[in-house]
Design an enzyme around this catalytic site. Structure first.
Site, PDB file in Angstrom:
ATOM      1  N   ASP A  43      38.571  11.994  35.838  1.00 36.25           N
ATOM      2  CA  ASP A  43      38.896  13.424  35.730  1.00 36.25           C
ATOM      3  C   ASP A  43      37.858  14.252  36.478  1.00 36.25           C
ATOM      4  O   ASP A  43      36.706  14.328  36.067  1.00 36.25           O
ATOM      5  CB  ASP A  43      38.910  13.835  34.245  1.00 36.25           C
ATOM      6  N   TYR A  48      33.940  21.181  40.258  1.00 40.78           N
ATOM      7  CA  TYR A  48      32.815  20.289  39.942  1.00 40.78           C
ATOM      8  C   TYR A  48      32.029  19.919  41.202  1.00 40.78           C
ATOM      9  O   TYR A  48      30.928  19.374  41.095  1.00 40.78           O
ATOM     10  CB  TYR A  48      33.282  18.998  39.248  1.00 40.78           C
ATOM     11  N   LYS A  73      41.723  19.313  39.502  1.00 38.97           N
ATOM     12  CA  LYS A  73      42.194  20.612  38.993  1.00 38.97           C
ATOM     13  C   LYS A  73      42.067  21.687  40.060  1.00 38.97           C
ATOM     14  O   LYS A  73      41.076  21.727  40.802  1.00 38.97           O
ATOM     15  CB  LYS A  73      41.371  21.042  37.758  1.00 38.97           C
ATOM     16  N   HIS A 110      43.405  24.866  36.389  1.00 41.82           N
ATOM     17  CA  HIS A 110      42.155  24.766  35.619  1.00 41.82           C
ATOM     18  C   HIS A 110      41.990  25.896  34.601  1.00 41.82           C
ATOM     19  O   HIS A 110      41.446  25.690  33.522  1.00 41.82           O
ATOM     20  CB  HIS A 110      40.977  24.767  36.610  1.00 41.82           C
TER      21      HIS A 110
HETATM   22  P1  NAP Z   1      31.144  15.615  26.676  1.00 42.26           P
HETATM   23  O1  NAP Z   1      31.837  14.423  27.232  1.00 42.26           O
HETATM   24  O2  NAP Z   1      31.591  16.170  25.367  1.00 42.26           O
HETATM   25  O3  NAP Z   1      29.588  15.322  26.505  1.00 42.26           O
HETATM   26  C1  NAP Z   1      28.803  14.814  27.539  1.00 42.26           C
HETATM   27  C2  NAP Z   1      27.370  14.751  27.005  1.00 42.26           C
HETATM   28  O4  NAP Z   1      27.262  13.739  25.991  1.00 42.26           O
HETATM   29  C3  NAP Z   1      26.379  14.413  28.070  1.00 42.26           C
HETATM   30  O5  NAP Z   1      25.203  15.148  27.792  1.00 42.26           O
HETATM   31  C4  NAP Z   1      26.127  12.917  27.859  1.00 42.26           C
HETATM   32  O6  NAP Z   1      24.795  12.593  28.289  1.00 42.26           O
HETATM   33  C5  NAP Z   1      26.261  12.794  26.367  1.00 42.26           C
HETATM   34  N1  NAP Z   1      26.771  11.461  25.942  1.00 42.26           N
HETATM   35  C6  NAP Z   1      27.815  10.782  26.458  1.00 42.26           C
HETATM   36  N2  NAP Z   1      28.014   9.641  25.787  1.00 42.26           N
HETATM   37  C7  NAP Z   1      27.070   9.594  24.818  1.00 42.26           C
HETATM   38  C8  NAP Z   1      26.784   8.661  23.799  1.00 42.26           C
HETATM   39  N3  NAP Z   1      27.514   7.549  23.644  1.00 42.26           N
HETATM   40  N4  NAP Z   1      25.722   8.925  22.979  1.00 42.26           N
HETATM   41  C9  NAP Z   1      24.988  10.059  23.115  1.00 42.26           C
HETATM   42  N5  NAP Z   1      25.228  10.979  24.071  1.00 42.26           N
HETATM   43  C10 NAP Z   1      26.275  10.759  24.909  1.00 42.26           C
HETATM   44  O7  NAP Z   1      31.135  16.825  27.725  1.00 42.26           O
HETATM   45  P2  NAP Z   1      31.922  17.214  29.046  1.00 42.26           P
HETATM   46  O8  NAP Z   1      31.436  16.411  30.192  1.00 42.26           O
HETATM   47  O9  NAP Z   1      31.837  18.686  29.151  1.00 42.26           O
HETATM   48  O10 NAP Z   1      33.446  16.847  28.769  1.00 42.26           O
HETATM   49  C11 NAP Z   1      34.051  15.666  29.217  1.00 42.26           C
HETATM   50  C12 NAP Z   1      34.929  15.900  30.446  1.00 42.26           C
HETATM   51  O11 NAP Z   1      35.945  16.871  30.161  1.00 42.26           O
HETATM   52  C13 NAP Z   1      34.182  16.526  31.639  1.00 42.26           C
HETATM   53  O12 NAP Z   1      33.342  15.611  32.300  1.00 42.26           O
HETATM   54  C14 NAP Z   1      35.337  17.043  32.462  1.00 42.26           C
HETATM   55  O13 NAP Z   1      35.954  15.995  33.178  1.00 42.26           O
HETATM   56  C15 NAP Z   1      36.263  17.586  31.367  1.00 42.26           C
HETATM   57  N6  NAP Z   1      36.061  19.046  31.136  1.00 42.26           N
HETATM   58  C16 NAP Z   1      37.087  19.890  31.435  1.00 42.26           C
HETATM   59  C17 NAP Z   1      36.963  21.255  31.221  1.00 42.26           C
HETATM   60  C18 NAP Z   1      38.113  22.160  31.556  1.00 42.26           C
HETATM   61  O14 NAP Z   1      37.933  23.394  31.582  1.00 42.26           O
HETATM   62  N7  NAP Z   1      39.292  21.629  31.814  1.00 42.26           N
HETATM   63  C19 NAP Z   1      35.784  21.781  30.683  1.00 42.26           C
HETATM   64  C20 NAP Z   1      34.746  20.907  30.374  1.00 42.26           C
HETATM   65  C21 NAP Z   1      34.905  19.545  30.585  1.00 42.26           C
HETATM   66  P3  NAP Z   1      24.520  11.513  29.454  1.00 42.26           P
HETATM   67  O15 NAP Z   1      25.390  11.844  30.640  1.00 42.26           O
HETATM   68  O16 NAP Z   1      23.058  11.681  29.720  1.00 42.26           O
HETATM   69  O17 NAP Z   1      24.839  10.175  28.849  1.00 42.26           O
END
Ligand code: NAP
Length: 285
Positions: A43, A48, A73, A110
């Site tokens: 994704d 990004y 997106k 998006h």
């Molecule tokens: P997330 O997946 O909720 O959290 C990522 C954070 O958690 C990072 O700091 C990561 O650190 C940490 N982490 C990951 N696995 C872990 C584990 N097993 N134990 C402890 N910490 C852990 O946040 P996100 O990246 O915002 O959301 C996921 C995806 O959703 C994004 O990458 C993107 O593709 C999508 N997204 C979409 C939108 C939208 O508007 N459509 C908005 C936000 C996000 P490390 O990397 O250091 O491991």
């Protein structure tokens, strides 16, 4: 990998990998590691700034293209000087080129701002031409989602919205299911906000299963039929986040997790006029 069937029959993995906030320079290696771990759903987004690096990892991998499920997106298009339809088709073509692909599995609007009706019409065309297997939206609140459905031919296959134990979206998920729209979680860990990884309720459940809080959260989402795309730059966490199918949460544990819902975003509200203005002022192409 368990899949969900979208409203047009396309099968989508229930668990994938998100690349938001991974610096461009690191993304190729991180995505290569994610694919090696077993992730097939990737994704990304124009905003990004790492589509090209995702494309390099895909090109270098020996996983057949049809086994991958690639999402990107469309950012809010400036439709003052040219139609949103034309701008969308240009942006789509640029994304495809950066990714080094000749079709996308899923293309999302998006943000629900600007002329997203024109954008949607262009996406419907691209879908009909076979260039995108499924089209959807992100961050659409119920009124905008229903309005888009009421006034267009194709119902979005997916709505990607903030969904995690502290903002669970259960009522909206049920509403979307009635409309034929699949819920996908962004921020499954709320990016660790509000001490999610050390939450006492989630920690107790994790200890009971010999799992981590991250695994409990992803198990809870996918048991509910929510597609999750956790992000991590660390290979051991990628593997941990992928290993979530060998246990089942009890009714008591589900009830305890339901009690964590705050009913509100931990980031921002897409209906807040200041946020509408702030996001609309950003351009990515
Ligand atoms: P997330 O997946 O909720 O959290 C990522 C954070 O958690 C990072 O700091 C990561 O650190 C940490 N982490 C990951 N696995 C872990 C584990 N097993 N134990 C402890 N910490 C852990 O946040 P996100 O990246 O915002 O959301 C996921 C995806 O959703 C994004 O990458 C993107 O593709 C999508 N997204 C979409 C939108 C939208 O508007 N459509 C908005 C936000 C996000 P490390 O990397 O250091 O491991």
């Amino acid at each position: 990998m368990q899949t969900v069937t979208l409203n047009n029959g396309v099968e989508m993995p229930i668990l994938g990998f998100g690349v938001f906030q991974i610096p461009d320079a690191d993304t190729e290696k991180v995505v290569t590691d994610a694919i090696a771990t077993g992730y097939r759903l990737l994704d990304t987004a124009v905003s990004y700034g790492n589509e090209e690096a995702v494309g390099h990892a895909i090109a270098a991998s020996d996983v057949p293209r049809e086994e991958l499920f690639v999402t990107t997106k469309l950012w809010i298009q400036d439709s003052r000087d040219s139609s949103a339809e034309d701008a969308t088709k240009r942006s789509f073509e640029a994304s495809l080129q950066r990714l080094g692909l000749d079709y996308l599995d899923l293309y999302l609007i998006h943000q629900p701002f600007g002329d997203y009706y024109g954008e949607w019409r262009a996406m419907q065309d691209l879908h009909r031409q076979g260039l995108i297997r499924a089209i959807g939206v992100a961050n659409f609140y119920p009124d905008r989602l229903v309005d888009l459905i009421e006034h267009n031919e194709i119902t979005p296959a997916v709505n990607q919205i903030e969904t995690h134990p502290l903002f669970q979206r259960a009522d909206y998920q049920a509403q979307m299911a009635e409309l034929g729209v699949q819920i996908q979680s962004w921020g499954p860990f709320a990016e660790g906000r509000n001490n999610l990884f050390t939450d006492p309720t989630l920690t107790a459940i994790a200890n009971a299963h010999g799992k981590s809080v991250a695994q409990v959260v992803l198990r809870w989402l996918t048991e509910r039929g929510v597609i999750a795309i956790p992000k991590s730059v660390r290979q051991e966490r990628m593997a941990e986040n992928f290993d979530i199918f060998g246990f089942t949460l009890t009714d008591e544990q589900l009830t305890a997790i339901a009690g964590l819902d705050t009913g509100a975003s931990l980031f921002f509200d897409h209906r807040d006029p200041a946020m509408v203005r702030a996001l609309s002022s950003r351009t990515y192409s």
